[in-house]
Write an enzyme that holds these catalytic residues in place. Sequence first.
Site, PDB file in Angstrom:
ATOM      1  N   ASP A 151       0.851  -1.185   0.000  1.00  0.00           N
ATOM      2  CA  ASP A 151       0.000   0.000   0.000  1.00  0.00           C
ATOM      3  C   ASP A 151       0.894   1.245   0.000  1.00  0.00           C
ATOM      4  O   ASP A 151       1.951   1.240  -0.632  1.00  0.00           O
ATOM      5  CB  ASP A 151      -0.926  -0.037   1.233  1.00  0.00           C
ATOM      6  CG  ASP A 151      -2.255   0.673   1.012  1.00  0.00           C
ATOM      7  OD1 ASP A 151      -2.236   1.906   0.892  1.00  0.00           O
ATOM      8  OD2 ASP A 151      -3.301  -0.001   0.962  1.00  0.00           O
ATOM      9  N   HIS A 155      -3.515   5.733   3.935  1.00  0.00           N
ATOM     10  CA  HIS A 155      -4.257   4.527   3.603  1.00  0.00           C
ATOM     11  C   HIS A 155      -3.530   3.269   4.048  1.00  0.00           C
ATOM     12  O   HIS A 155      -4.139   2.342   4.603  1.00  0.00           O
ATOM     13  CB  HIS A 155      -4.517   4.491   2.095  1.00  0.00           C
ATOM     14  CG  HIS A 155      -5.526   3.471   1.672  1.00  0.00           C
ATOM     15  ND1 HIS A 155      -5.164   2.234   1.181  1.00  0.00           N
ATOM     16  CD2 HIS A 155      -6.879   3.495   1.653  1.00  0.00           C
ATOM     17  CE1 HIS A 155      -6.254   1.548   0.878  1.00  0.00           C
ATOM     18  NE2 HIS A 155      -7.310   2.290   1.153  1.00  0.00           N
ATOM     19  N   SER A 169     -11.583  -1.491   0.496  1.00  0.00           N
ATOM     20  CA  SER A 169     -10.236  -1.498   1.067  1.00  0.00           C
ATOM     21  C   SER A 169     -10.245  -2.088   2.466  1.00  0.00           C
ATOM     22  O   SER A 169      -9.476  -3.005   2.783  1.00  0.00           O
ATOM     23  CB  SER A 169      -9.679  -0.073   1.115  1.00  0.00           C
ATOM     24  OG  SER A 169      -9.393   0.428  -0.157  1.00  0.00           O
TER      25      SER A 169
END
Length: 500
Positions: free
Chosen positions: A229, A273, A445
């Site tokens: 990520d 994120h 996600s």
Amino acid sequence: MSRILTSLTLVCLFLTACEREDTPKTTATPTEYDRAELNALVEAHLQSTDKVFDWNQAPDEVVWSALSLSENEAVLGYQPAGFQDLDARIHEIDVNAGDWLQTRNELVSDLLAATERHTGEAITETDLFVAPEDGILPILDVKILHPEVLSEFRRRADVRYLEPSNYTAAEVQLRSGSGCSEAPADAIAAGDFTTVSPGAKVPWNYDYMNIQQAWTRTQGDNIGLCIIDSGTYPEQSELNGNFGNGRELSRLGVYQPSWWSSRTDGPDDRCGHGTQMAGLAAAPRTSSGSTVGVAYRSDLTAIRATSDVIINASKEKRGVKDALVIAGRDAGTQIVSMSIGDVFSSGTVKDGIRYAHNRGKLIFCAAGTSLSWTSWYGVIFPANMSETVAVTGIQSGSPIQRCNTCHDGSEVDFVAVMQRRNDDDRTSLTLSRSGAQPGYVGGSSAATATTAGIAALVWATDPGQSREQVLQRMKEAASIYPARDGDFGWGMVDADAATR
């Protein structure tokens, strides 16, 4: 006829060209589309087919247009002519020897010669290459400087794919947002967590998967999770000094932010994120008051491979591929979680996925998260690949309903509750940039990282299991199994049942 084509006309031309791949090609200079026209073609393809856009199925004029609009950067996947079943053997080859090295050298020599022949200008290997080779996968990042070079090499028996590597359709992709979020929530509703010893917060949605019940027999011990990520924040102590309990933590960075440099910018998150996903999957169970991850005793490798959730720039595709190679080669990693993707497929990323998959890794990918008015997209890449396990988010309650920004479709394998049915803003909880106050996070996600954590719980009950055995146990404990839904796959995994 005007070159300002409607979206419908553009996609019809695209589909017609795909059906006529054997039609002899002319040597005339192809029509070039401007950015608005090309993006309209992509949009129309997505709407009419519900499938990701694959450059290898597009005609030369579409591919050339994209190259012209993205500094002519391309990626070429190669193999010796006649080589069979590379998808299943990509982890076994040696690109530095034998037929592989010979094929590579011939392609480079022929590319240099073809470029000079069609452009009238000689170039060197330094001019040709966009990025250095990794010495592991059969990929060349190169410049394609003339449409006839593109046409010639796309049809060679030793070229698996030749596609634009750096084209970004902003009008299409930016509708999903970057996925970046780092701030803790101003306030957390009392009903959105419970507290367990020694003072950790358990997100409300864990109850739907019976995760706390599974913790009575497994917490993910001795199983390696890899989160590919945007990295993790060094300020978040739960993913640094507090990770602890004899677990192993690796923070790596393979993302190269500058096209002119091979240097990475390190493992540190600049988006938020990656920190959120690592928190959901594997945050420790501490007394700080922060949220606990699903597999809170698993080992964690967090790799910064992208700047945000969209794998669109060439440097992000290379970063993801490099991260997958690292995960594939690491004997201590069993599970890979990727809450990132794109509406375009990528040969670079496909090769990385297959390399890691062939080395036994269980790879979870997000089905897609978009703004509510564009969530008609189907399952995005690479979640649409057969080598990955696609996950999406659903709302609480019955019947099954996807979260307001989540994608669904036939490629989805599992779902996880991520959102209150009557309040879109009340999603799961996870770590923020720093401190103990959590933040809300949802979409496919969050569903992906959570389900990857459940897989670690299942694997930890018997570390000698194979990937297939773990996946089968998850299927059999899912809410729809033995049936399979056309949009939600096997359904939601009951972690308690799966770990028995």
